[in-house]
Design an enzyme around this catalytic site. Structure first.
Site, PDB file in Angstrom:
ATOM      1  N   ASP A   9       0.875  -1.176   0.000  1.00  0.00           N
ATOM      2  CA  ASP A   9       0.000   0.000   0.000  1.00  0.00           C
ATOM      3  C   ASP A   9       0.916   1.231   0.000  1.00  0.00           C
ATOM      4  O   ASP A   9       2.135   1.112  -0.207  1.00  0.00           O
ATOM      5  CB  ASP A   9      -0.983  -0.038   1.182  1.00  0.00           C
ATOM      6  CG  ASP A   9      -0.315   0.249   2.531  1.00  0.00           C
ATOM      7  OD1 ASP A   9       0.935   0.310   2.607  1.00  0.00           O
ATOM      8  OD2 ASP A   9      -1.060   0.406   3.519  1.00  0.00           O
ATOM      9  N   HIS A  10       0.328   2.393   0.251  1.00  0.00           N
ATOM     10  CA  HIS A  10       1.125   3.632   0.250  1.00  0.00           C
ATOM     11  C   HIS A  10       2.185   3.624   1.349  1.00  0.00           C
ATOM     12  O   HIS A  10       3.291   4.137   1.151  1.00  0.00           O
ATOM     13  CB  HIS A  10       0.201   4.852   0.415  1.00  0.00           C
ATOM     14  CG  HIS A  10      -0.707   4.755   1.600  1.00  0.00           C
ATOM     15  ND1 HIS A  10      -1.755   3.849   1.645  1.00  0.00           N
ATOM     16  CD2 HIS A  10      -0.722   5.406   2.784  1.00  0.00           C
ATOM     17  CE1 HIS A  10      -2.375   3.970   2.814  1.00  0.00           C
ATOM     18  NE2 HIS A  10      -1.777   4.910   3.525  1.00  0.00           N
ATOM     19  N   CYS A  66       3.280  -3.043   3.970  1.00  0.00           N
ATOM     20  CA  CYS A  66       2.439  -1.894   4.308  1.00  0.00           C
ATOM     21  C   CYS A  66       3.181  -1.122   5.399  1.00  0.00           C
ATOM     22  O   CYS A  66       4.367  -1.376   5.626  1.00  0.00           O
ATOM     23  CB  CYS A  66       1.020  -2.300   4.700  1.00  0.00           C
ATOM     24  SG  CYS A  66       0.863  -3.226   6.241  1.00  0.00           S
ATOM     25  N   GLY A  71      -1.382  -5.303   8.505  1.00  0.00           N
ATOM     26  CA  GLY A  71      -2.624  -5.400   7.734  1.00  0.00           C
ATOM     27  C   GLY A  71      -2.467  -6.211   6.458  1.00  0.00           C
ATOM     28  O   GLY A  71      -3.300  -7.075   6.140  1.00  0.00           O
ATOM     29  N   HIS A  99      10.856 -23.588   9.298  1.00  0.00           N
ATOM     30  CA  HIS A  99       9.788 -24.295  10.021  1.00  0.00           C
ATOM     31  C   HIS A  99       8.414 -24.138   9.374  1.00  0.00           C
ATOM     32  O   HIS A  99       7.585 -25.041   9.474  1.00  0.00           O
ATOM     33  CB  HIS A  99       9.703 -23.780  11.466  1.00  0.00           C
ATOM     34  CG  HIS A  99      10.864 -24.198  12.318  1.00  0.00           C
ATOM     35  ND1 HIS A  99      10.853 -24.128  13.686  1.00  0.00           N
ATOM     36  CD2 HIS A  99      12.093 -24.684  11.984  1.00  0.00           C
ATOM     37  CE1 HIS A  99      12.013 -24.558  14.180  1.00  0.00           C
ATOM     38  NE2 HIS A  99      12.792 -24.896  13.158  1.00  0.00           N
ATOM     39  N   ARG A 137       2.857 -30.085   9.925  1.00  0.00           N
ATOM     40  CA  ARG A 137       2.252 -28.869  10.484  1.00  0.00           C
ATOM     41  C   ARG A 137       1.869 -27.877   9.390  1.00  0.00           C
ATOM     42  O   ARG A 137       0.817 -27.252   9.457  1.00  0.00           O
ATOM     43  CB  ARG A 137       3.213 -28.246  11.507  1.00  0.00           C
ATOM     44  CG  ARG A 137       3.421 -29.172  12.697  1.00  0.00           C
ATOM     45  CD  ARG A 137       4.633 -28.832  13.521  1.00  0.00           C
ATOM     46  NE  ARG A 137       4.830 -29.829  14.587  1.00  0.00           N
ATOM     47  CZ  ARG A 137       5.950 -29.984  15.261  1.00  0.00           C
ATOM     48  NH1 ARG A 137       6.996 -29.203  15.002  1.00  0.00           N
ATOM     49  NH2 ARG A 137       6.051 -30.904  16.195  1.00  0.00           N
TER      50      ARG A 137
END
Ligand code: RB5
Length: 144
Positions: A9-10, A66, A71, A99, A137
């Site tokens: 993003d910005h 970001c 986010g 891992h 896992r």
């Protein structure tokens, strides 16, 4: 040649551009998913776009940035098959590969200084998944 999708993003735009320059110097094919300027945009759109490039196989791995890295990593992890690791140290970058077989790296453009961000990126690019007990896992993650 490895193909890597990159998005921000910005808040991550400046670091994304530096990362793209670094990847070109390493002979990596870069797919730039935007954004294309420091004008305010919504990070979920860019995290999703980059993650879909990886999940569909159009890119081998992805890197998202970001302001905090939080986010856009959450957005990327909403896409099935994505294991996106937000890393703030070289050790985290190595562990995310060894891992977790992280197929995407997230960085915080406003929180992680550029030299460290590039060290994290280099470690992440050059560390292999250990497999073995970790494979069960990561398979469990992919089932979710
Ligand atoms: C944008 O101001 C900022 O919220 C975003 O870049 C990111 O830090 C969100 O997690």
């Amino acid at each position: 040649m490895e193909k890597i999708a990159v998005a921000s993003d910005h808040g991550g735009f400046e670091l994304k551009e530096i990362i793209i320059g670094y990847l070109f110097s390493k002979d990596v094919e870069v797919i730039d998913c935007g954004t294309d300027s420091p004008v305010s945009v919504d990070y979920p759109l860019f995290g999703k776009k980059c993650a879909e490039m990886v999940a569909s196989g159009k890119a081998d791995r992805g890197i998202v940035v970001c302001g905090s890295g939080i986010g856009i990593s959450i957005a990327a992890n909403k896409v099935k098959g994505i294991r996106c690791a937000l890393c703030t140290s070289v050790e985290m970058a190595k562990l995310s590969r060894q891992h977790n077989n992280a197929n995407m790296l997230a960085l915080g453009g406003r929180l992680t200084e550029t030299t460290l961000a590039l060290e994290i990126l280099e470690a992440w690019l050059n560390t292999e998944f250990e497999g073995g007990r970790h494979k069960n896992r990561t398979d469990m993650l992919d089932e979710m």
